[in-house]
Design a protein around this motif. Structure first.
Motif, PDB file in Angstrom:
ATOM      1  N   LEU A   1     -20.383  17.891  15.296  1.00  0.00           N
ATOM      2  CA  LEU A   1     -21.807  17.589  15.278  1.00  0.00           C
ATOM      3  C   LEU A   1     -22.171  16.724  14.075  1.00  0.00           C
ATOM      4  CD1 LEU A   1     -24.515  18.161  16.703  1.00  0.00           C
ATOM      5  CD2 LEU A   1     -24.748  20.177  15.238  1.00  0.00           C
ATOM      6  N   ARG A   2     -21.457  16.952  12.963  1.00  0.00           N
ATOM      7  CA  ARG A   2     -21.751  16.222  11.734  1.00  0.00           C
ATOM      8  C   ARG A   2     -21.028  14.878  11.647  1.00  0.00           C
ATOM      9  NH1 ARG A   2     -25.534  15.869   7.695  1.00  0.00           N
ATOM     10  NH2 ARG A   2     -24.564  15.207   5.734  1.00  0.00           N
ATOM     11  N   LEU A   3     -19.759  14.868  12.051  1.00  0.00           N
ATOM     12  CA  LEU A   3     -18.923  13.692  11.817  1.00  0.00           C
ATOM     13  C   LEU A   3     -18.473  12.983  13.093  1.00  0.00           C
ATOM     14  CD1 LEU A   3     -16.612  15.216   9.036  1.00  0.00           C
ATOM     15  CD2 LEU A   3     -18.705  13.875   8.712  1.00  0.00           C
ATOM     16  N   GLY A   4     -18.558  13.628  14.239  1.00  0.00           N
ATOM     17  CA  GLY A   4     -18.040  13.048  15.468  1.00  0.00           C
ATOM     18  C   GLY A   4     -18.871  11.876  15.964  1.00  0.00           C
ATOM     19  N   ARG A   5     -18.222  11.019  16.712  1.00  0.00           N
ATOM     20  CA  ARG A   5     -18.883   9.850  17.296  1.00  0.00           C
ATOM     21  C   ARG A   5     -18.684   9.847  18.807  1.00  0.00           C
ATOM     22  NH1 ARG A   5     -17.083   4.978  13.117  1.00  0.00           N
ATOM     23  NH2 ARG A   5     -17.927   5.954  11.206  1.00  0.00           N
ATOM     24  N   ALA A   6     -19.703   9.432  19.498  1.00  0.00           N
ATOM     25  CA  ALA A   6     -19.664   9.455  20.968  1.00  0.00           C
ATOM     26  C   ALA A   6     -18.570   8.556  21.510  1.00  0.00           C
ATOM     27  CB  ALA A   6     -21.021   9.043  21.535  1.00  0.00           C
ATOM     28  N   GLU A   7     -18.285   7.432  20.831  1.00  0.00           N
ATOM     29  CA  GLU A   7     -17.278   6.498  21.358  1.00  0.00           C
ATOM     30  C   GLU A   7     -15.867   7.028  21.238  1.00  0.00           C
ATOM     31  OE1 GLU A   7     -18.527   4.956  17.208  1.00  0.00           O
ATOM     32  OE2 GLU A   7     -19.463   5.833  18.986  1.00  0.00           O
ATOM     33  N   TRP A   8     -15.668   8.101  20.477  1.00  0.00           N
ATOM     34  CA  TRP A   8     -14.322   8.682  20.380  1.00  0.00           C
ATOM     35  C   TRP A   8     -13.936   9.432  21.648  1.00  0.00           C
ATOM     36  CZ3 TRP A   8     -14.768  11.070  14.758  1.00  0.00           C
ATOM     37  CH2 TRP A   8     -14.760  10.018  13.830  1.00  0.00           C
ATOM     38  N   ILE A   9     -14.919   9.863  22.418  1.00  0.00           N
ATOM     39  CA  ILE A   9     -14.652  10.566  23.672  1.00  0.00           C
ATOM     40  C   ILE A   9     -14.780   9.569  24.815  1.00  0.00           C
ATOM     41  CG2 ILE A   9     -15.447  12.331  25.284  1.00  0.00           C
ATOM     42  CD1 ILE A   9     -16.291  14.022  22.987  1.00  0.00           C
ATOM     43  N   LYS A  10     -13.710   9.386  25.536  1.00  0.00           N
ATOM     44  CA  LYS A  10     -13.699   8.475  26.673  1.00  0.00           C
ATOM     45  C   LYS A  10     -13.181   9.232  27.882  1.00  0.00           C
ATOM     46  CE  LYS A  10     -12.151   3.890  28.127  1.00  0.00           C
ATOM     47  NZ  LYS A  10     -11.317   2.710  27.785  1.00  0.00           N
ATOM     48  N   LEU A  11     -14.104   9.832  28.607  1.00  0.00           N
ATOM     49  CA  LEU A  11     -13.729  10.589  29.795  1.00  0.00           C
ATOM     50  C   LEU A  11     -13.256   9.638  30.886  1.00  0.00           C
ATOM     51  CD1 LEU A  11     -16.714  13.094  29.933  1.00  0.00           C
ATOM     52  CD2 LEU A  11     -14.398  13.588  29.163  1.00  0.00           C
ATOM     53  N   PRO A  12     -12.180   9.988  31.604  1.00  0.00           N
ATOM     54  CA  PRO A  12     -11.713   9.127  32.696  1.00  0.00           C
ATOM     55  C   PRO A  12     -12.765   9.018  33.788  1.00  0.00           C
ATOM     56  CG  PRO A  12     -10.607  11.255  32.773  1.00  0.00           C
ATOM     57  CD  PRO A  12     -11.375  11.219  31.482  1.00  0.00           C
ATOM     58  N   HIS A  13     -12.788   7.848  34.424  1.00  0.00           N
ATOM     59  CA  HIS A  13     -13.780   7.632  35.483  1.00  0.00           C
ATOM     60  C   HIS A  13     -13.524   8.576  36.643  1.00  0.00           C
ATOM     61  CE1 HIS A  13     -16.509   5.658  38.242  1.00  0.00           C
ATOM     62  NE2 HIS A  13     -15.518   5.530  39.116  1.00  0.00           N
TER      63      HIS A  13
ATOM     64  N   LEU B   1       1.644  20.919  21.897  1.00  0.00           N
ATOM     65  CA  LEU B   1       2.025  19.632  22.481  1.00  0.00           C
ATOM     66  C   LEU B   1       1.353  19.384  23.825  1.00  0.00           C
ATOM     67  CD1 LEU B   1       5.838  19.479  21.621  1.00  0.00           C
ATOM     68  CD2 LEU B   1       3.954  18.274  20.512  1.00  0.00           C
ATOM     69  N   LYS B   2       1.333  20.393  24.677  1.00  0.00           N
ATOM     70  CA  LYS B   2       0.727  20.186  25.992  1.00  0.00           C
ATOM     71  C   LYS B   2      -0.779  20.014  25.879  1.00  0.00           C
ATOM     72  CE  LYS B   2       0.096  25.016  27.512  1.00  0.00           C
ATOM     73  NZ  LYS B   2       0.387  25.648  26.214  1.00  0.00           N
ATOM     74  N   LEU B   3      -1.402  20.727  24.923  1.00  0.00           N
ATOM     75  CA  LEU B   3      -2.838  20.583  24.733  1.00  0.00           C
ATOM     76  C   LEU B   3      -3.193  19.192  24.227  1.00  0.00           C
ATOM     77  CD1 LEU B   3      -4.497  23.761  23.179  1.00  0.00           C
ATOM     78  CD2 LEU B   3      -5.166  22.493  25.206  1.00  0.00           C
ATOM     79  N   ILE B   4      -2.424  18.701  23.249  1.00  0.00           N
ATOM     80  CA  ILE B   4      -2.681  17.358  22.729  1.00  0.00           C
ATOM     81  C   ILE B   4      -2.547  16.327  23.841  1.00  0.00           C
ATOM     82  CG2 ILE B   4      -1.873  15.606  21.102  1.00  0.00           C
ATOM     83  CD1 ILE B   4      -0.984  17.895  19.272  1.00  0.00           C
ATOM     84  N   SER B   5      -1.528  16.487  24.679  1.00  0.00           N
ATOM     85  CA  SER B   5      -1.343  15.560  25.798  1.00  0.00           C
ATOM     86  C   SER B   5      -2.500  15.636  26.780  1.00  0.00           C
ATOM     87  CB  SER B   5      -0.023  15.865  26.518  1.00  0.00           C
ATOM     88  OG  SER B   5       1.076  15.682  25.659  1.00  0.00           O
ATOM     89  N   MET B   6      -2.932  16.850  27.098  1.00  0.00           N
ATOM     90  CA  MET B   6      -4.030  17.015  28.048  1.00  0.00           C
ATOM     91  C   MET B   6      -5.348  16.510  27.469  1.00  0.00           C
ATOM     92  SD  MET B   6      -3.159  20.746  29.688  1.00  0.00           S
ATOM     93  CE  MET B   6      -4.618  20.700  30.726  1.00  0.00           C
TER      94      MET B   6
ATOM     95  N   ALA C   1      -5.652  14.132  25.307  1.00  0.00           N
ATOM     96  CA  ALA C   1      -5.579  12.672  25.361  1.00  0.00           C
ATOM     97  C   ALA C   1      -5.886  12.168  26.771  1.00  0.00           C
ATOM     98  CB  ALA C   1      -4.193  12.197  24.924  1.00  0.00           C
ATOM     99  N   GLY C   2      -5.461  12.911  27.793  1.00  0.00           N
ATOM    100  CA  GLY C   2      -5.721  12.487  29.163  1.00  0.00           C
ATOM    101  C   GLY C   2      -7.150  12.693  29.594  1.00  0.00           C
ATOM    102  N   VAL C   3      -7.820  13.743  29.100  1.00  0.00           N
ATOM    103  CA  VAL C   3      -9.181  14.059  29.535  1.00  0.00           C
ATOM    104  C   VAL C   3     -10.229  13.384  28.659  1.00  0.00           C
ATOM    105  CG1 VAL C   3     -10.853  15.931  29.858  1.00  0.00           C
ATOM    106  CG2 VAL C   3      -8.486  16.234  30.597  1.00  0.00           C
ATOM    107  N   PHE C   4      -9.994  13.360  27.336  1.00  0.00           N
ATOM    108  CA  PHE C   4     -10.998  12.838  26.411  1.00  0.00           C
ATOM    109  C   PHE C   4     -10.621  11.487  25.797  1.00  0.00           C
ATOM    110  CE2 PHE C   4     -11.307  17.536  26.082  1.00  0.00           C
ATOM    111  CZ  PHE C   4     -12.580  17.683  26.605  1.00  0.00           C
ATOM    112  N   GLY C   5      -9.372  11.080  25.930  1.00  0.00           N
ATOM    113  CA  GLY C   5      -8.948   9.812  25.358  1.00  0.00           C
ATOM    114  C   GLY C   5      -8.070  10.005  24.129  1.00  0.00           C
TER     115      GLY C   5
ATOM    116  N   LEU D   1      -6.229  12.013  18.598  1.00  0.00           N
ATOM    117  CA  LEU D   1      -5.636  11.686  17.305  1.00  0.00           C
ATOM    118  C   LEU D   1      -6.484  12.163  16.141  1.00  0.00           C
ATOM    119  CD1 LEU D   1      -4.285   8.078  17.982  1.00  0.00           C
ATOM    120  CD2 LEU D   1      -2.964  10.197  17.771  1.00  0.00           C
ATOM    121  N   ARG D   2      -7.758  12.379  16.346  1.00  0.00           N
ATOM    122  CA  ARG D   2      -8.637  12.879  15.297  1.00  0.00           C
ATOM    123  C   ARG D   2      -8.854  14.381  15.395  1.00  0.00           C
ATOM    124  NH1 ARG D   2     -10.067   7.738  16.575  1.00  0.00           N
ATOM    125  NH2 ARG D   2     -10.810   6.371  14.886  1.00  0.00           N
ATOM    126  N   PHE D   3      -9.038  14.860  16.618  1.00  0.00           N
ATOM    127  CA  PHE D   3      -9.434  16.257  16.814  1.00  0.00           C
ATOM    128  C   PHE D   3      -8.272  17.216  16.562  1.00  0.00           C
ATOM    129  CE2 PHE D   3     -10.600  19.949  19.493  1.00  0.00           C
ATOM    130  CZ  PHE D   3     -11.863  20.203  18.974  1.00  0.00           C
TER     131      PHE D   3
END
Length: 340
Positions: free
Chosen positions: A188-200, A302-307, A309-313, A318-320
């Protein structure tokens, strides 16, 4: 001025040539792919048999299958619930269910994980669907972290795994809840909307409820399931590559034992319903380091980071993930120092 057409020119349009018949039709389907794989298995059955007999490959296969067997049912549950949220739950519901102020919505969303049995694999597509339905990302991410660690199934499994240490159940629930809220407030304090890129996702508005539900399920399974397979393959590879004797070397050092089990939780990628039994088997480590293992695992592996990356970008993951890893270690050590 008029022009005349020469009489010796045939102006009748030439019919197009008949379409050439393809060997496998318009495209190669799953039946053709399966047939090719079966032929390859028959042709190379000798080398494949020798390779499968290798103990390291057997270990890799066992770990990969175990991760998939643990994760897939909850992934399907999460994808189905995500589709229900996307299709059947109106946007106005979330405006009423969560406080309007984002800072207050974070703890409410974190505590909502108590009533939702599931694991981290199912929480990822659910969080993505919540963001699509207008839930503030900070609250959705807090739910993503809290749900796999504080739901009744996980806490019951922890109590069974540590029958002589009931404080581990309290420590796991409290530490996980604190980490989820901290990460929600940090976003809420530091995050940016452009960091989240949900797949179409295909437009579901023009479909019937049933067709829209299955379209959402197919879409999320392809995106989340593919990255789950990659994460499971990475976890299986790490299990084969990392020597077990390294664990014995660091168990006696308080700082190294915490860092080692935190890293091990990331590498093993064990489902949150089963990780307590693995932690209980690591009896050479302190309770605090094992608590860190239980806090980190459902939030960063590892599986969470991969997932993620697939759901949020990838920019999000890489930040979260590294930030969650650091916060989970600090909170786990702090709670362990107080309760254990």
């Amino acid at each position: 001025m008029t022009t005349t057409r020469p009489a010796d020119i045939d102006w009748t349009p030439t019919p197009p040539p008949p379409p050439r018949r393809k060997l496998f039709g318009d495209r190669i389907g799953s039946v053709e792919v399966l047939a090719v794989l079966l032929i390859l298995l028959v042709l190379f059955r000798g080398p494949l048999g020798d390779a499968i007999s290798d103990p390291r490959l057997q270990t890799w296969t066992t770990v990969f299958v175990s991760v998939m067997v643990q994760a897939v049912p909850f992934l399907v549950f999460g994808v189905a619930l995500s589709a229900v949220i996307a299709v059947y739950v109106p946007r106005s519901f979330w405006a009423k269910a969560l406080p309007k102020h984002p800072a207050l919505a974070v703890p409410v969303a974190s505590c909502a994980g108590v009533v939702l049995p599931g694991c981290e694999c199912g929480a990822v597509p659910i969080a993505g669907s919540l963001i699509r339905r207008g839930v503030t990302p900070s609250a959705a991410l807090a739910f993503l972290l809290a749900a796999p660690a504080i739901n009744p199934i996980v806490l019951t499994a922890t109590a069974v795994a540590f029958p002589n240490n009931p404080e581990m159940v309290v420590g796991r629930g409290v530490a996980s809840l604190i980490v989820a809220m901290i990460m929600g407030w940090l976003w809420l304090r530091l995050g940016r909307a452009e960091w989240i890129k949900l797949p179409h996702r295909p437009d579901l508005d023009g479909m019937s409820k049933g067709r829209a539900f299955w379209a959402a399920v197919r879409h999320d399974v392809v995106h989340a399931g593919g990255f789950l397979v990659l994460g499971a393959m990475a976890a299986a590879t790490i299990n084969v590559v990392v020597p077990e004797r390294w664990l014995q070397t660091v168990a006696d050092n308080a700082v190294l034992s915490v860092l080692a089990l935190a890293a091990l939780a990331v590498l093993l990628s064990i489902c949150s319903e089963a990780d307590a039994f693995v932690a209980a088997s690591l009896s050479q480590f302190s309770l605090t380091s094992r608590l860190v293992f239980l806090v980190v695992g459902p939030m960063v592996d590892l599986k969470l980071i991969s997932m993620q990356a697939g759901v949020f970008g990838r920019r999000f993951a890489l930040r979260f993930a590294p930030t969650t890893f650091a916060v989970a270690i600090l909170v786990g050590v702090g709670v362990g120092a107080v309760l254990l």
